[in-house]
Design a protein around this motif. Structure first.
Motif, short mmCIF file in Angstrom:
data_model
loop_
_atom_site.label_atom_id
_atom_site.label_comp_id
_atom_site.label_asym_id
_atom_site.label_seq_id
_atom_site.Cartn_x
_atom_site.Cartn_y
_atom_site.Cartn_z
N LEU A 21 0.83 -1.20 0.00
CA LEU A 21 0.00 0.00 0.00
C LEU A 21 0.85 1.24 0.00
O LEU A 21 2.02 1.21 0.32
CB LEU A 21 -0.97 0.01 1.17
CG LEU A 21 -0.42 0.00 2.59
CD1 LEU A 21 -0.32 1.42 3.11
CD2 LEU A 21 -1.34 -0.81 3.47
N THR A 22 0.20 2.34 -0.41
CA THR A 22 0.84 3.64 -0.39
C THR A 22 -0.21 4.68 -0.06
O THR A 22 -1.42 4.43 -0.20
CB THR A 22 1.52 3.96 -1.73
OG1 THR A 22 2.35 5.11 -1.57
CG2 THR A 22 0.52 4.20 -2.84
N THR A 23 0.24 5.83 0.40
CA THR A 23 -0.65 6.95 0.68
C THR A 23 -0.41 8.03 -0.37
O THR A 23 0.73 8.35 -0.69
CB THR A 23 -0.36 7.53 2.08
OG1 THR A 23 -0.50 6.48 3.04
CG2 THR A 23 -1.33 8.64 2.41
N ASN A 28 -5.55 9.88 0.55
CA ASN A 28 -6.16 8.61 0.18
C ASN A 28 -5.13 7.49 0.21
O ASN A 28 -3.92 7.73 0.13
CB ASN A 28 -6.79 8.69 -1.21
CG ASN A 28 -8.05 9.52 -1.23
OD1 ASN A 28 -8.63 9.81 -0.19
ND2 ASN A 28 -8.47 9.92 -2.41
N ILE A 29 -5.61 6.27 0.31
CA ILE A 29 -4.76 5.08 0.41
C ILE A 29 -5.03 4.21 -0.82
O ILE A 29 -6.18 4.08 -1.25
CB ILE A 29 -5.10 4.28 1.68
CG1 ILE A 29 -4.87 5.16 2.92
CG2 ILE A 29 -4.29 3.00 1.76
CD1 ILE A 29 -5.52 4.63 4.17
N VAL A 31 -4.21 0.28 -2.27
CA VAL A 31 -3.73 -1.05 -1.92
C VAL A 31 -3.69 -1.89 -3.19
O VAL A 31 -4.62 -1.84 -4.00
CB VAL A 31 -4.67 -1.74 -0.89
CG1 VAL A 31 -4.12 -3.09 -0.49
CG2 VAL A 31 -4.89 -0.85 0.31
N LYS A 51 -8.77 1.70 -4.13
CA LYS A 51 -8.56 3.04 -3.59
C LYS A 51 -9.45 3.20 -2.38
O LYS A 51 -10.62 2.80 -2.39
CB LYS A 51 -8.92 4.08 -4.65
CG LYS A 51 -8.73 5.51 -4.19
CD LYS A 51 -9.11 6.46 -5.31
CE LYS A 51 -9.13 7.88 -4.86
NZ LYS A 51 -9.63 8.78 -5.91
N ARG A 52 -8.89 3.78 -1.32
CA ARG A 52 -9.64 4.06 -0.09
C ARG A 52 -9.45 5.53 0.26
O ARG A 52 -8.37 6.08 0.08
CB ARG A 52 -9.15 3.17 1.05
CG ARG A 52 -9.54 1.72 0.83
CD ARG A 52 -9.04 0.82 1.94
NE ARG A 52 -9.68 -0.47 1.77
CZ ARG A 52 -10.60 -0.96 2.59
NH1 ARG A 52 -10.97 -0.30 3.65
NH2 ARG A 52 -11.14 -2.13 2.36
N GLY A 56 -10.38 5.51 5.29
CA GLY A 56 -10.24 4.06 5.15
C GLY A 56 -11.38 3.37 4.44
O GLY A 56 -11.37 2.16 4.28
N SER A 78 3.71 5.98 -4.67
CA SER A 78 2.93 7.15 -5.06
C SER A 78 3.83 8.11 -5.83
O SER A 78 5.04 8.18 -5.59
CB SER A 78 2.32 7.82 -3.83
OG SER A 78 3.32 8.21 -2.94
#
Length: 106
Positions: A21-23, A28-29, A31, A51-52, A56, A78
């Motif tokens: 995962l990355t921010t 947004n996150i 995965v 996408k989250r 979350g 990212s």
């Protein structure tokens, strides 16, 4: 604080493995993972992406590799302006190749 500020567990894929995962710059996150799927009598692996939002909550799931291939071990980073670069191992015949995709998540 005894876990009071952690979100509860949430399943992304019941068949997934190798999550990364990355921010993004907007909080947004994103995965990525690989998962096994069955097409007729054969088993394959594909790369999923979800996408989250910063809270979350899922904003959508997609698959970025073909359903009839062997795509494994995704990695993600990212980039500027809420874009990502995702790379994974793709098997073609008896050879392994590194595949990648640039995804803009605006």
């Amino acid at each position: 604080d005894n876990g009071n500020h952690f979100a509860g567990r949430d399943s992304i894929s019941g068949l997934g493995s190798h999550p990364q995962l990355t921010t993004l710059s907007n909080g947004n996150i994103v995965v990525v993972w690989d998962e096994q799927i069955q097409q007729q009598n054969k088993f394959y692996k594909r790369i999923g992406i979800q996408k989250r939002n910063a809270g979350g909550q899922s904003e959508g799931t997609a698959y970025i590799s073909v359903d009839t291939g062997m795509a494994t071990y995704p990695v993600i980073t990212s980039l500027q302006k809420n874009a990502t670069l995702i790379a994974w191992l793709q098997k073609k015949g008896e050879k392994n190749f590194i595949s990648y995709q640039h995804i803009d998540l605006n």
